[in-house]
Design a protein around this motif. Structure first.
Motif, mmCIF file in Angstrom:
data_model
loop_
_atom_site.group_PDB
_atom_site.id
_atom_site.type_symbol
_atom_site.label_atom_id
_atom_site.label_comp_id
_atom_site.label_asym_id
_atom_site.label_seq_id
_atom_site.Cartn_x
_atom_site.Cartn_y
_atom_site.Cartn_z
ATOM 1 N N PRO A 263 0.828 -1.210 0.000
ATOM 2 C CA PRO A 263 0.000 0.000 0.000
ATOM 3 C C PRO A 263 0.860 1.257 0.000
ATOM 4 O O PRO A 263 2.056 1.220 0.314
ATOM 5 N N ARG A 264 0.245 2.375 -0.348
ATOM 6 C CA ARG A 264 0.958 3.657 -0.319
ATOM 7 C C ARG A 264 1.367 3.974 1.113
ATOM 8 O O ARG A 264 0.613 3.743 2.049
ATOM 9 N N PRO A 265 2.581 4.534 1.300
ATOM 10 C CA PRO A 265 3.013 4.877 2.664
ATOM 11 C C PRO A 265 2.095 5.905 3.309
ATOM 12 O O PRO A 265 1.685 6.872 2.673
ATOM 13 N N MET A 266 1.767 5.652 4.552
ATOM 14 C CA MET A 266 0.887 6.529 5.323
ATOM 15 C C MET A 266 1.548 6.781 6.674
ATOM 16 O O MET A 266 1.984 5.842 7.341
ATOM 17 N N MET A 267 1.638 8.041 7.075
ATOM 18 C CA MET A 267 2.267 8.391 8.340
ATOM 19 C C MET A 267 1.352 9.300 9.150
ATOM 20 O O MET A 267 0.817 10.268 8.616
ATOM 21 N N LEU A 304 1.080 9.716 2.405
ATOM 22 C CA LEU A 304 -0.126 10.325 2.959
ATOM 23 C C LEU A 304 0.208 10.706 4.393
ATOM 24 O O LEU A 304 0.682 9.875 5.169
ATOM 25 N N LEU A 305 -0.014 11.961 4.749
ATOM 26 C CA LEU A 305 0.381 12.459 6.063
ATOM 27 C C LEU A 305 -0.816 12.981 6.854
ATOM 28 O O LEU A 305 -1.668 13.684 6.304
ATOM 29 N N GLU A 306 -0.848 12.636 8.127
ATOM 30 C CA GLU A 306 -1.766 13.269 9.072
ATOM 31 C C GLU A 306 -0.917 13.750 10.235
ATOM 32 O O GLU A 306 -0.301 12.944 10.944
ATOM 33 N N LEU A 307 -0.868 15.068 10.423
ATOM 34 C CA LEU A 307 -0.019 15.656 11.440
ATOM 35 C C LEU A 307 -0.870 16.402 12.467
ATOM 36 O O LEU A 307 -1.738 17.197 12.095
ATOM 37 N N LYS A 308 -0.589 16.148 13.723
ATOM 38 C CA LYS A 308 -1.293 16.825 14.819
ATOM 39 C C LYS A 308 -0.286 17.723 15.531
ATOM 40 O O LYS A 308 0.703 17.243 16.087
#
Length: 415
Positions: A263-267, A304-308
């Motif tokens: 799958p596509r890298p997700m962080m 794909l990035l999700e940053l908090k």
């Protein structure tokens, strides 16, 4: 019988009106194409899809056309694709033919959907090639039954499902999660409700939850398998293994091997900016932490990035606008898609004696001092600007100054 068991493909999923929309759209077809290629290479007897082939029931025509193109090698190789409907596949208008039904009528899948009796029981009629409908198909002496998504009451249907099956060597395709195993919160049944399925079916092919898991009977015998989604569909799946099951059944013995997909890298990460006194200082810290995060990745595809953003800072959090952060990310990580959650909080400068009584004038000055000092551009000039703000306020309240006089105050000419 040898088959591949996959589920939750979610064809058509993408990020609408985003720069990476087209590339993300292709990810899910690329993933399915690889599974199809593996099925042809392994010369399996069937490819089983445990629901949610599509991301939504009302797909775009181009998604339907691309699905046919992706499944064509299976059809050419004579390998049946046996599928059920998940909660994402359903359309709300049941007077219209669904895309899943259309695929079945065209011979690209065998859609299994049981009939219901007047008493509420199930009737798994043999699959009819001409109509593309049925609840049961026989492949190499293995009887495959299919049941799509039926919601949170699935556990209460198990007895009726088993009663409707009168054959031996049975397999069940069922779009349902099992509590304590499944990561989703709805559409599950309890493990003790699911266990009776093991008495009728040697293999229960699950779907619904995007995390792989195996369900065992109380004595430790595995009987139900959920492969999860082979591509990462949503944030929160970055830690899940992704793949499908390559299964062989011989003399009632099941061997299920989990095959990894790519799958596509997700962080997903928390970026701690605590202690930063200025927006520029925070941006430097942000860039450094993101660089460390992406440096760990070996996949060269855009992530794909999700940053908090977390921590207490000495400036107003709104100064770190999304566009400013996204521009920095484009230079560092070139993400395909990014979601930023700003959970920063402003450091307060409350006096140690918080209970001391203050006059209204003192409270006004404290509040203005906090507001002015929250901006990186104005730090160090708080006293000056607070004084000016109060001067302007007083002048306006008196009502004896015009616009030019107010501008003169701002220019410092009336100080």
């Amino acid at each position: 019988m040898r088959f591949i068991h996959t589920s939750d493909i979610h064809l058509g999923k993408t990020y609408r009106n985003a720069p990476g929309e087209t590339e993300r759209y292709e990810d899910f077809f690329t993933c399915l194409a690889q599974i199809v290629a593996d099925a042809v290479t392994e010369q399996v007897d069937a490819l089983l899809v445990g629901g949610d082939l599509f991301h939504v029931g009302q797909i775009l025509p181009k998604t339907f056309a691309k699905t046919i193109e992706t499944l064509q090698p299976l059809k050419d190789a004579g390998i049946p694709c046996i599928a059920i409907e998940g909660n994402h596949d359903w359309i709300h208008r049941r007077d219209s033919i669904s895309w899943m039904e259309a695929l079945s009528q065209m011979g690209y899948i065998k859609l299994l959907r049981p009939a219901r009796t007047e008493e509420g029981g199930y009737h798994f009629v043999p699959f009819d090639e001409e109509s593309g409908m049925g609840g049961h198909v026989d492949i190499n002496g293995v009887n495959i039954y299919g049941l799509g998504y039926i919601g949170a009451q699935a556990g209460s249907h198990v007895e009726r499902i088993c009663q409707a099956v009168t054959t031996d060597n049975n397999l069940l395709l069922f779009h349902v999660g099992i509590w304590s195993y499944s990561p989703v919160e709805i559409g599950n049944m309890k493990p003790d409700e699911a266990h009776p399925l093991a008495e009728t079916f040697s293999y229960v092919a699950l779907g619904h939850g995007h995390k792989p898991y195996v369900v065992k009977t109380p004595d430790g015998t595995p009987y139900a398998y959920n492969p999860g989604s082979p591509e990462r569909v949503n944030f929160g799946e970055e830690t899940y293994d992704k793949g499908y099951y390559l299964v062989s059944i011989e003399d009632g013995h099941v061997c299920a091997e989990f095959k990894i997909t790519m799958p596509r890298p997700m962080m997903v990460a928390a970026i701690d900016l605590g202690g930063a006194q200025h927006a520029d200082e925070a941006m430097d810290s942000f860039a450094r932490q993101v660089q460390e995060l992406v440096a760990e990745q070996t996949d060269n595809r855009r992530p794909l990035l999700e940053l908090k953003l977390v921590g207490k800072v000495g400036f107003h959090p709104f100064e770190l606008g999304r566009e400013r952060l996204r521009a920095a990310l484009d230079d560092i990580a070139q993400p395909l898609h990014v979601e930023i959650k700003n959970h920063l909080s402003l450091v307060t400068r409350a006096k140690d004696n918080a209970t001391a009584k203050k006059s209204l004038s003192e409270i006004e000055q404290d509040v203005l001092h906090e507001l002015v000092g929250a901006s990186s551009d104005y730090q160090g000039r708080e006293e000056e600007l607070v004084k000016l703000s109060l001067l302007l306020r007083d002048a306006v309240q008196k009502g004896d100054v015009d616009g030019d006089e107010l501008l003169a105050l701002l220019d410092g000419e009336g100080a």
